[in-house]
Design a protein around this motif. Structure first.
Motif, PDB file in Angstrom:
ATOM      1  N   GLY A 120     -34.807 -28.319  61.028  1.00 56.59           N
ATOM      2  CA  GLY A 120     -33.883 -29.075  60.187  1.00 56.59           C
ATOM      3  C   GLY A 120     -32.427 -28.784  60.482  1.00 56.59           C
ATOM      4  N   ASN A 121     -32.152 -27.605  61.036  1.00 51.52           N
ATOM      5  CA  ASN A 121     -30.780 -27.220  61.408  1.00 51.52           C
ATOM      6  C   ASN A 121     -29.788 -27.423  60.259  1.00 51.52           C
ATOM      7  OD1 ASN A 121     -31.829 -26.656  63.897  1.00 51.52           O
ATOM      8  ND2 ASN A 121     -30.964 -28.433  64.940  1.00 51.52           N
ATOM      9  N   GLY A 122     -30.177 -27.001  59.073  1.00 53.03           N
ATOM     10  CA  GLY A 122     -29.271 -27.083  57.931  1.00 53.03           C
ATOM     11  C   GLY A 122     -29.450 -28.315  57.076  1.00 53.03           C
ATOM     12  N   LEU A 123     -30.179 -29.327  57.561  1.00 53.22           N
ATOM     13  CA  LEU A 123     -30.451 -30.509  56.748  1.00 53.22           C
ATOM     14  C   LEU A 123     -31.343 -30.115  55.575  1.00 53.22           C
ATOM     15  CD1 LEU A 123     -30.392 -33.631  56.307  1.00 53.22           C
ATOM     16  CD2 LEU A 123     -32.416 -33.741  57.773  1.00 53.22           C
ATOM     17  N   GLU A 124     -30.947 -30.487  54.364  1.00 53.53           N
ATOM     18  CA  GLU A 124     -31.735 -30.170  53.181  1.00 53.53           C
ATOM     19  C   GLU A 124     -32.648 -31.338  52.825  1.00 53.53           C
ATOM     20  OE1 GLU A 124     -28.473 -27.228  50.989  1.00 53.53           O
ATOM     21  OE2 GLU A 124     -28.867 -29.232  50.176  1.00 53.53           O
ATOM     22  N   LEU A 125     -33.773 -31.012  52.185  1.00 57.31           N
ATOM     23  CA  LEU A 125     -34.741 -32.030  51.789  1.00 57.31           C
ATOM     24  C   LEU A 125     -35.207 -31.768  50.369  1.00 57.31           C
ATOM     25  CD1 LEU A 125     -36.628 -34.443  52.629  1.00 57.31           C
ATOM     26  CD2 LEU A 125     -38.295 -32.719  53.359  1.00 57.31           C
ATOM     27  N   ALA A 126     -35.295 -32.832  49.578  1.00 61.91           N
ATOM     28  CA  ALA A 126     -35.915 -32.789  48.253  1.00 61.91           C
ATOM     29  C   ALA A 126     -36.897 -33.941  48.179  1.00 61.91           C
ATOM     30  CB  ALA A 126     -34.872 -32.901  47.145  1.00 61.91           C
ATOM     31  N   MET A 127     -37.958 -33.766  47.396  1.00 58.56           N
ATOM     32  CA  MET A 127     -39.027 -34.751  47.348  1.00 58.56           C
ATOM     33  C   MET A 127     -39.261 -35.196  45.909  1.00 58.56           C
ATOM     34  SD  MET A 127     -40.928 -35.980  49.918  1.00 58.56           S
ATOM     35  CE  MET A 127     -40.647 -34.627  51.082  1.00 58.56           C
ATOM     36  N   VAL A 128     -39.418 -36.507  45.715  1.00 59.63           N
ATOM     37  CA  VAL A 128     -39.768 -37.062  44.404  1.00 59.63           C
ATOM     38  C   VAL A 128     -41.163 -37.662  44.509  1.00 59.63           C
ATOM     39  CG1 VAL A 128     -39.178 -38.734  42.610  1.00 59.63           C
ATOM     40  CG2 VAL A 128     -37.354 -37.507  43.808  1.00 59.63           C
ATOM     41  N   ASN A 129     -42.057 -37.227  43.616  1.00 61.44           N
ATOM     42  CA  ASN A 129     -43.467 -37.638  43.649  1.00 61.44           C
ATOM     43  C   ASN A 129     -43.821 -38.396  42.373  1.00 61.44           C
ATOM     44  OD1 ASN A 129     -43.134 -35.005  45.285  1.00 61.44           O
ATOM     45  ND2 ASN A 129     -45.113 -35.758  46.002  1.00 61.44           N
ATOM     46  N   PRO A 130     -43.548 -39.697  42.312  1.00 59.97           N
ATOM     47  CA  PRO A 130     -43.844 -40.452  41.094  1.00 59.97           C
ATOM     48  C   PRO A 130     -45.333 -40.774  40.952  1.00 59.97           C
ATOM     49  CG  PRO A 130     -42.202 -41.560  42.497  1.00 59.97           C
ATOM     50  CD  PRO A 130     -42.893 -40.527  43.322  1.00 59.97           C
ATOM     51  N   THR A 131     -45.747 -40.947  39.718  1.00 58.28           N
ATOM     52  CA  THR A 131     -47.049 -41.534  39.416  1.00 58.28           C
ATOM     53  C   THR A 131     -46.884 -43.057  39.467  1.00 58.28           C
ATOM     54  OG1 THR A 131     -46.509 -41.327  37.062  1.00 58.28           O
ATOM     55  CG2 THR A 131     -47.807 -39.546  38.061  1.00 58.28           C
ATOM     56  N   GLY A 132     -47.672 -43.824  38.708  1.00 54.99           N
ATOM     57  CA  GLY A 132     -47.520 -45.271  38.708  1.00 54.99           C
ATOM     58  C   GLY A 132     -46.149 -45.680  38.183  1.00 54.99           C
ATOM     59  N   ILE A 133     -45.437 -46.499  38.944  1.00 55.88           N
ATOM     60  CA  ILE A 133     -44.057 -46.856  38.587  1.00 55.88           C
ATOM     61  C   ILE A 133     -44.022 -48.209  37.896  1.00 55.88           C
ATOM     62  CG2 ILE A 133     -41.715 -47.167  39.442  1.00 55.88           C
ATOM     63  CD1 ILE A 133     -42.460 -45.490  41.862  1.00 55.88           C
ATOM     64  N   PHE A 134     -43.501 -48.214  36.677  1.00 55.67           N
ATOM     65  CA  PHE A 134     -43.361 -49.424  35.875  1.00 55.67           C
ATOM     66  C   PHE A 134     -41.885 -49.625  35.540  1.00 55.67           C
ATOM     67  CE2 PHE A 134     -47.637 -47.846  35.460  1.00 55.67           C
ATOM     68  CZ  PHE A 134     -48.422 -48.987  35.543  1.00 55.67           C
ATOM     69  N   GLY A 135     -41.585 -50.497  34.589  1.00 50.49           N
ATOM     70  CA  GLY A 135     -40.199 -50.729  34.205  1.00 50.49           C
ATOM     71  C   GLY A 135     -39.708 -52.109  34.614  1.00 50.49           C
ATOM     72  N   PRO A 136     -38.419 -52.380  34.378  1.00 46.73           N
ATOM     73  CA  PRO A 136     -37.888 -53.733  34.595  1.00 46.73           C
ATOM     74  C   PRO A 136     -37.816 -54.125  36.063  1.00 46.73           C
ATOM     75  CG  PRO A 136     -36.127 -52.213  34.006  1.00 46.73           C
ATOM     76  CD  PRO A 136     -37.403 -51.463  33.827  1.00 46.73           C
ATOM     77  N   VAL A 137     -38.360 -55.289  36.387  1.00 48.84           N
ATOM     78  CA  VAL A 137     -38.285 -55.788  37.759  1.00 48.84           C
ATOM     79  C   VAL A 137     -36.912 -56.391  38.001  1.00 48.84           C
ATOM     80  CG1 VAL A 137     -40.769 -56.218  37.757  1.00 48.84           C
ATOM     81  CG2 VAL A 137     -39.199 -58.101  37.258  1.00 48.84           C
ATOM     82  N   LEU A 138     -36.466 -56.328  39.250  1.00 53.43           N
ATOM     83  CA  LEU A 138     -35.180 -56.895  39.636  1.00 53.43           C
ATOM     84  C   LEU A 138     -35.341 -58.224  40.356  1.00 53.43           C
ATOM     85  CD1 LEU A 138     -33.493 -53.630  40.994  1.00 53.43           C
ATOM     86  CD2 LEU A 138     -33.309 -54.627  38.697  1.00 53.43           C
TER      87      LEU A 138
END
Length: 342
Positions: free
Chosen positions: A174-192
């Motif tokens: 990675g040479n200093g590149l940072e990584l974070a991960m988001v692990n959603p379950t089923g995604i709902f909410g307002p459609v665009l």
């Protein structure tokens, strides 16, 4: 404020990430495979009260290297959201695994070369809690899907392999590149617009009365606005570097619970939503001629509970309820239908 690149700006999560980044004052770029989709992105941004000129749209495809150097020039943060999620199971799992894994690595390599500070990648609960024997305790960020278990489907395999490859890349070079991960379950909410999640397709199918009864499937749920919010928090919080964050609003819902929520809050507008539960045997029978039904057969009767305590504690994340996410899905789908009929 930072210059941020969002991959897959036409997508459901990507669109909400763009809106929230604009609200926070960031300079936003996004990638599309075909530049003609730029009009769609700017229309959505303008329709939701933001300045469409504040979004630069760049052409770049996860399947080749063209365009990524230009798209990442001067960028400080990347939200890598784009990844395939088909409604039907492909004949060959590699159809999903290869573009998901290679696309993630392509973005990470280009981000490293461009001097990006951190990439926040959208993974999934699909990479966390499948192919594992039934258990009483909730899944958390220490858990990993077993891709070699026969019941684990191509999408789950693709998310596992893409996320593993990303972490391996960071660890080895990675040479200093940072990584974070988001692990959603089923995604709902307002459609665009018409680009929305497969989870939203469940709500759409219920509203249309696509089935006479609901299959016995259960899933965690989370609002897309909260998924986008978690991406933005993970982008800048020092404590998010090197971490996974599960995004879920609360306990798992059965699909019959979703149907009940729709009836309770929509009244006559939910007249086509089935109230009966379909026997597993009937689901299996229908699956012979319906790929979408075949995809849910391995999930019949299984409940996977998970927790988002880590995101709440480390990043002070406060998600809406699953019920609010379901209602917002339905209301926005109905509004979209009404606007197109007008």
């Amino acid at each position: 404020m930072a210059k941020v690149l969002v991959t897959g700006g036409t997508g459901f999560v990507g669109g909400h990430c763009i809106l929230q980044l604009l609200d926070a004052g960031h300079e936003v770029r996004t990638t599309v495979r075909k530049l003609e989709r730029a009009r769609d992105i700017r229309s959505v941004v303008a329709a939701h009260g933001r300045n469409a000129d504040g979004v630069a749209v760049m052409q770049a495809d996860l399947l080749n290297d063209d365009g990524w150097t230009k798209a990442l020039d001067g960028v400080e943060f990347v939200l890598h959201v784009a990844s395939p999620f088909p409604a039907d199971e492909p004949k060959d799992p590699q159809e999903l695994i290869v573009p998901a894994r290679d696309g993630a690595l392509r973005v990470l390599r280009a981000a490293r070369a461009a001097g990006v500070s951190r990439v926040v990648m959208t993974s999934s609960f699909a990479a966390v809690g499948y192919g594992i024997p039934d258990r009483a305790t909730p899944f958390d960020e220490n858990d990993w899907t077993n891709p070699n278990e026969p019941s684990v489907q191509a999408y789950m395999q693709s998310k596992f392999h893409a996320e593993r490859a990303a972490w391996d890349f960071i660890q080895r070079g990675g040479n200093g590149l940072e990584l974070a991960m988001v692990n959603p379950t089923g995604i709902f909410g307002p459609v665009l617009g018409h680009d929305f999640s497969t989870s939203i397709g469940l709500v759409q199918g219920l509203l249309m009365g696509a089935l006479p009864a609901v299959p016995r499937i259960a899933f965690g749920a989370v609002d897309v606005r909260d998924v986008a919010d978690l991406h933005v928090r993970a982008m800048t919080a020092p404590e998010a570097s090197g971490e996974r964050f599960i995004a879920v609003a609360g306990p798992a819902l059965w699909l019959k619970d979703v149907a009940s929520i729709l009836h309770d809050h929509l009244g006559e507008r939910a007249a086509k939503v089935p109230t009966a539960e379909m026997a597993d045997e009937e689901v299996i029978r229908r699956a012979a001629d319906a790929p979408a039904m075949a995809a849910i057969v391995p999930q019949l009767g299984i409940v996977r509970e998970t927790t988002s305590e880590k995101a709440k504690t480390l990043l002070r994340w406060k998600p809406r309820s699953a019920e609010e996410a379901i209602i917002a899905s339905a209301e926005s789908l109905l509004a979209l239908e009404a606007s197109e009929a007008a």
